[in-house]
Design an enzyme around this catalytic site. Structure first.
Site, short mmCIF file in Angstrom:
data_model
loop_
_atom_site.label_atom_id
_atom_site.label_comp_id
_atom_site.label_asym_id
_atom_site.label_seq_id
_atom_site.Cartn_x
_atom_site.Cartn_y
_atom_site.Cartn_z
N GLU B 271 77.95 21.29 38.59
CA GLU B 271 78.95 22.38 38.44
C GLU B 271 79.39 23.17 39.47
O GLU B 271 80.77 23.53 39.32
CB GLU B 271 78.23 23.75 37.05
CG GLU B 271 78.59 24.97 36.32
CD GLU B 271 78.62 25.75 35.85
OE1 GLU B 271 77.14 25.91 35.72
OE2 GLU B 271 78.81 26.28 35.49
N CYS B 288 70.28 31.77 34.59
CA CYS B 288 68.65 31.39 34.70
C CYS B 288 67.87 32.51 33.63
O CYS B 288 66.45 32.41 33.78
CB CYS B 288 68.19 30.76 34.99
SG CYS B 288 68.25 30.82 36.95
N SER B 308 77.05 30.48 35.48
CA SER B 308 76.88 29.54 34.89
C SER B 308 76.81 29.47 33.23
O SER B 308 76.28 30.11 33.13
CB SER B 308 75.24 28.69 36.37
OG SER B 308 75.34 27.59 35.53
N LYS B 347 62.58 36.28 27.34
CA LYS B 347 63.24 35.60 26.75
C LYS B 347 62.31 35.29 25.67
O LYS B 347 63.75 34.29 25.25
CB LYS B 347 62.60 34.74 27.61
CG LYS B 347 62.70 34.23 29.01
CD LYS B 347 62.88 32.49 30.06
CE LYS B 347 63.37 32.96 31.11
NZ LYS B 347 64.27 32.29 31.85
N GLU B 355 73.31 30.84 20.45
CA GLU B 355 73.48 30.39 21.42
C GLU B 355 72.84 28.68 21.77
O GLU B 355 72.79 27.55 22.93
CB GLU B 355 74.62 30.32 22.51
CG GLU B 355 76.04 31.09 22.18
CD GLU B 355 75.32 32.46 22.01
OE1 GLU B 355 74.20 33.32 21.49
OE2 GLU B 355 76.01 33.98 22.18
N CYS B 492 60.64 36.05 38.97
CA CYS B 492 59.93 36.06 38.11
C CYS B 492 58.29 36.73 38.35
O CYS B 492 57.79 36.90 36.81
CB CYS B 492 60.27 34.41 37.72
SG CYS B 492 62.42 34.26 36.98
#
Ligand code: FMN
Ligand code: SF4
Ligand code: SF4
Ligand code: FES
Lengths: 358, 567
Positions: B271, B288, B308, B347, B355, B492
């Site tokens: 991308e 992400c 992205s 998450k 989506e 994370c």
């Protein structure tokens, strides 16, 4: 009353020809102390804050039994504005906020009218109605639009105040007395007392610090008193001895000299008085500290018990512990002084409490 | 500075708080609202000690020369008991209170003298964060995280005095606030009042359902911090014990989200190359981190076009499991349940996004935080420390070093650059360890030369820093080509779903372990992972193919005006 002097901005005229340093010296030499409660030397405060950016005139006046600022606002607001003009010159402050408690908003207009005479940057702010906003760091938060909680000291407002700038905070009476400092008849010991409770003539009196208790009581027409409370936060004393009312003396007796005096006569119960004071602190603390927030809440619960039955021994033990412990971990003077009434009442009126225990 | 603590004299050079000075001198003082990563506000009062005969909270007062400090006496102990009483009686259940006392190493009080006073119910309105008012002691740690670290201000104090509550002004439910679900608050809450919405019971139930084929995947950072939940030092790598525990619990397959990370890199690097060619929607910003995506949708919708379109690694892997693995193994995708073990609370919401479905089938069915995972292991009475070591299942178990370093801030960037370099020049990057991308600074910018192009890169963690950089981008539109943004401190590895042992210190140790681990891996570029190559050859065709787009890419929308943003 000196506080009612019609001064016509005469002192301001004199001060305009003095350097800031000289004005501060004059105030220092006069011995004037702050009338917001802490009794701090005003000249010294100004010196520490010089050059300040802001001046805050504190008239949140929410201490129960205190209504002397209101008296000045009503009778002689010109003296306040003159005091501000002098203070701004002396401290270098560029902007002044007069912080009025919500109930005093009616005085905003008259103050603003007088402000026009001095052509300085002075705004009148009406508070959101809370006792803690009168505390000198909570007032900063309140003016900055933040949650009215006290801030950690140090840094003191004189170093890091409103919007991080050096700031002077004075009580409204302190400021009103500034123009009087320039007169020969100025008397540093004259204080405004707000007197209420079981008296014939409640009201505002200008008296000297150190006045004898009996003199004061007869002046206001109290015949059958047993105690006086120094506002909600200053604790209480017995009225059986003719002591003189001074910061030093009251301190020695375990209380704190506050000029809002509530007289209590023999028909009243001291634990009942304490209950209403606890109620006050339970509603007015800012909610930050566990000891102050939770402690006063539990005290209130325990004091509501006696409306129905007597205390169990262990309940009374908890009361005594909380009276002692709440001030220890609290971050501001509200929490620190919130059980002074109880500590002094337990000392001077122990029998009244004892009779409420099983 | 000379100070006296409990009659002993100490000479201390640094400017410390009383608490720090005592700790340095080996003297323990109980604390509650204090947290090493936050500003001490002195709210709970339990740390008060005697200073020159006067009580003073030790966490927020500095030592001064000549101070005489006393930390234990009958009076101090009595005082502490009072404070514990005042806090403890607000717990709805006494056993919870006892647990908390133990957890915080506080002195015990035999009997609670008051009854709880708070009446609000649990605020369950969000997919990720739960607020349980009963347990809240209003220490303010969560507010500091939300306000200072993330600039989200979803929670704050409301009302005053005894009515003071942590929550939202006007008593809004969390779902109606701007909460992005990062969960940083849950990491610091001393009582578990603000915590993740747990899915442990759902997992136990689904594992018993014979008609379901339940598989699990674990995020890159789980393996370096899970051990802390079982008393192991920070930075211990427990990958194989973790796999073994998951098998014991009953998952049919144990996959590695690192594989999904490799896939994300391939798609995202492609991308990036595309956008650079077309000079469109630059800078490309990573997507992400779901808390960051929520933040963008709420506060900066004008940058949605820069995000992205790649799904995050575990969502990609979920889609591959249900659409590729299912076919290979001849299982009906409707019967596959995918569970993700993540260092993240956001998450949970991400996996519920509309989506994130393919043919009306969710990519990922449940997300557990590392804390929940540890609870699950304890629930099954598994002796974690002494487990034998097992390997991930294949396929979808092999991963490259590039996938592994996703765990730390800068990792996505580093991995993407390794692959983008290959895509653009057909050659491997020589210095693959891209040191400029590493390190704990919250805003890093650097440049990298690929062939004849110089790429300007930004690496950001925490949302406060994201805000700074986006405000800058509004003015200087053409400052960067590629930006990595992670909501949590250091990425994370400091995520909101990590063990509560997370502090600046433990994060450092975990990161060191990850980079050390990465060096030992056979493949260090995502595009060299043989299983990734196989997946493209057999199933996806090429990166950014039609089927890739269907399974691995997603879209975002402007939520700034929605009343429920991410509830
Ligand atoms: C809870 C609390 C409430 C207070 N309220 C007031 C007030 O209403 N007006 C006031 O002048 N000072 C009040 N004070 C004292 C101020 O903090 C400060 O000491 C004072 O404004 C300084 O003025 P001075 O130096 O002129 O006395 C309060 C203090 C506390 C702790
Ligand atoms: S002592 Fe009471 S009023 Fe003062 S900061 Fe603490 S909670 Fe607020
Ligand atoms: S929710 Fe937890 S972290 Fe937040 S104020 Fe309450 S107890 Fe503290
Ligand atoms: S730990 Fe110091 S006041 Fe809470």
């Amino acid at each position: 009353m000196q506080i009612l002097t019609k001064n016509n901005f005469n002192s301001w005229k004199i001060a305009q020809n003095l350097t800031p340093k000289n004005i501060i010296k004059k105030v220092s030499d006069s011995g004037l102390r702050g009338r917001g409660g802490a009794n701090f030397l005003t000249g010294k405060k100004w010196e520490l804050s010089y050059p300040a950016q802001y001046l805050i005139v504190n008239s949140d006046e929410s201490e129960p039994g205190r209504f002397k600022d209101k008296f000045i606002l009503e009778k002689n607001p010109e003296l306040v504005i003159e005091g501000i003009a002098i203070a701004m010159r002396a401290t270098n402050a560029k902007t002044t906020y007069i912080y009025l408690r919500e109930e005093y908003k009616e005085y905003k207009k008259s103050l603003e009218k007088i402000v026009k005479k001095i052509n300085l940057n002075v705004s009148v702010i009406v508070g959101a109605g809370s006792y803690i906003c009168g505390e000198e760091t909570a007032i900063l938060n309140s003016l900055e639009g933040l949650r009215p909680e006290s801030r950690k000291k140090p840094p003191y407002p004189s170093e890091f105040g409103l919007f991080g700038k050096k700031t002077v905070i004075n009580n409204l009476e302190t400021i009103a007395r500034i123009p009087l400092v320039f007169s020969d008849s100025f008397d540093k010991d004259l204080l405004l007392f707000s007197i209420s409770g079981d008296v014939e003539k409640p009201g505002v009196y200008e008296l000297k610090e150190g006045i004898k208790l009996f003199e004061l009581l007869s002046l206001v027409g109290s015949h059958d008193s047993k105690a006086i409370f120094f506002g909600a936060s200053g604790g209480c004393i017995k009225t059986d001895k003719n002591i003189s009312l001074s910061y030093e003396n009251i301190n020695k007796m375990g209380g704190f000299f506050e000029t809002g005096i509530i007289v209590v006569d023999k028909s009243k119960s001291i634990p009942d008085m304490c209950r209403s004071i606890i109620q006050f602190f339970n509603e007015e603390n800012c909610g930050k500290c566990v000891p102050c927030r939770e402690g006063n809440f539990r005290l209130l619960q325990l004091f509501q018990v006696i409306l129905k039955r007597r205390w169990k021994k262990e309940e009374f033990e908890i009361i005594k512990n909380l009276a002692l412990h709440i001030p220890y971990g609290s971050q501001c003077a509200l929490g620190e002084s919130s059980t002074l009434h109880l500590q002094t009442a337990l000392k001077y009126f122990k029998n009244e409490f004892d009779s409420l225990i099983f | 500075m000379k100070i006296t603590i409990n009659n002993k004299t100490y000479n201390i050079k640094k400017e410390l708080t009383i608490l720090e000075a005592c700790k340095l001198s080996g003297i323990k003082i109980p604390t509650l609202c204090y947290h090493p990563d936050l500003i001490p506000e002195g709210r709970c009062g339990i740390c008060a000690v005697l200073v020159n005969g006067k009580f003073m909270t030790s966490c927020n007062n500095k030592i001064k020369d000549g101070m005489n400090i006393v930390t234990t006496s009958k009076e101090i102990l009595e005082y502490r008991k009072s404070i514990i009483q005042l806090i403890g009686c607000n717990f709805e259940k006494e056993e919870e209170f006892r647990k908390w006392l133990q957890l915080e190493n506080l002195p015990d009080v035999k009997e609670l003298k008051f009854k709880p006073q708070k009446s609000e119910k649990i605020d369950n309105s969000c997919h990720d964060i739960v607020m349980d008012f009963e347990k809240c002691i209003q220490c303010g740690r969560c507010i500091q995280k939300c306000r200072n670290l993330q600039t989200v201000n979803a929670i704050s104090y409301s009302k005053r005095a005894n009515a003071t509550r942590v929550g939202k002004a006007l008593d809004k439910k969390l779902a109606y606030t701007d909460c992005v679900g990062c969960g940083q608050c849950t990491l610091v809450c001393p009582t578990g009042a603000i915590r993740e919405k747990e899915n442990i019971e759902d997992i136990k139930k689904i594992l018993k359902d014979k008609s379901k084929y339940v598989v699990v995947q674990t995020a890159p950072s789980v393996r370096v911090s899970l051990g802390e939940e079982f008393g192991m030092p920070a930075g211990t790598i427990v990958t194989r014990k973790m796999v073994s525990a998951l098998r014991k619990i009953g998952f049919k397959k144990v996959f590695d989200t690192d594989f999904g990370a490799d896939l994300t890199i391939i798609e995202e690097a492609t991308e990036l190359v595309e956008r650079l060619k077309k000079k469109k929607n630059l800078p490309l910003i990573t997507s992400c981190c779901p808390a960051w995506v929520n933040f963008a949708e709420t506060f900066y919708p004008e940058f949605i076009k820069n995000l992205s379109s790649c799904k995050s690694p575990h969502q990609m892997l979920g889609a591959i499991i249900k659409n590729y693995f299912a076919k290979e193994e001849k299982i009906d995708p409707k019967n596959i349940v995918v569970v993700s073990i993540m260092p993240c609370t956001a998450k949970k919401y991400e996996s519920c996004r509309k989506e994130m479905e393919v043919n009306n089938n969710k990519d990922v069915d449940y997300v557990l935080t590392i804390r929940e995972f540890a609870k699950l292991i304890k629930n099954f009475n598994i002796d974690f420390v002494n487990l034998k070591e097992e390997k991930f299942d294949n396929p979808l178990g092999e991963s490259s070093g590039a996938g592994a370093i996703f765990a730390a801030s800068g990792g996505v960037m580093e991995s993407a650059i390794r692959t983008a370099h290959f895509l653009l020049t057909n050659k491997e990057l020589k210095n693959i360890e891209f040191v400029e991308a590493r390190g704990s600074s919250g805003i890093k910018s650097t440049k990298v030369k690929i062939g004849n192009t110089v790429l300007r890169l930004g690496i950001i963690h925490t949302l406060k820093n994201a805000r700074t950089i986006l405000e800058e981008l509004k003015v200087h539109k053409n400052k960067y080509d590629f930006i990595e943004i992670m909501a949590c401190p250091s990425g994370c590895i400091g995520g909101g779903g990590q063990p509560k042992t997370t502090t600046g210190e433990t994060i450092k140790k975990r990161i060191a372990a990850i980079y050390k681990h990465e060096k030992t891996l056979k493949f260090r570029q995502s595009h060299n992972n043989p299983q990734i190559q196989k997946l493209y050859k057999e199933f996806l065709g090429s990166p950014a193919s039609k089927i890739s787009h269907k399974l691995l890419h997603t879209s975002y929308s402007d939520k700034s005006k929605c009343s429920i943003k991410h509830g």
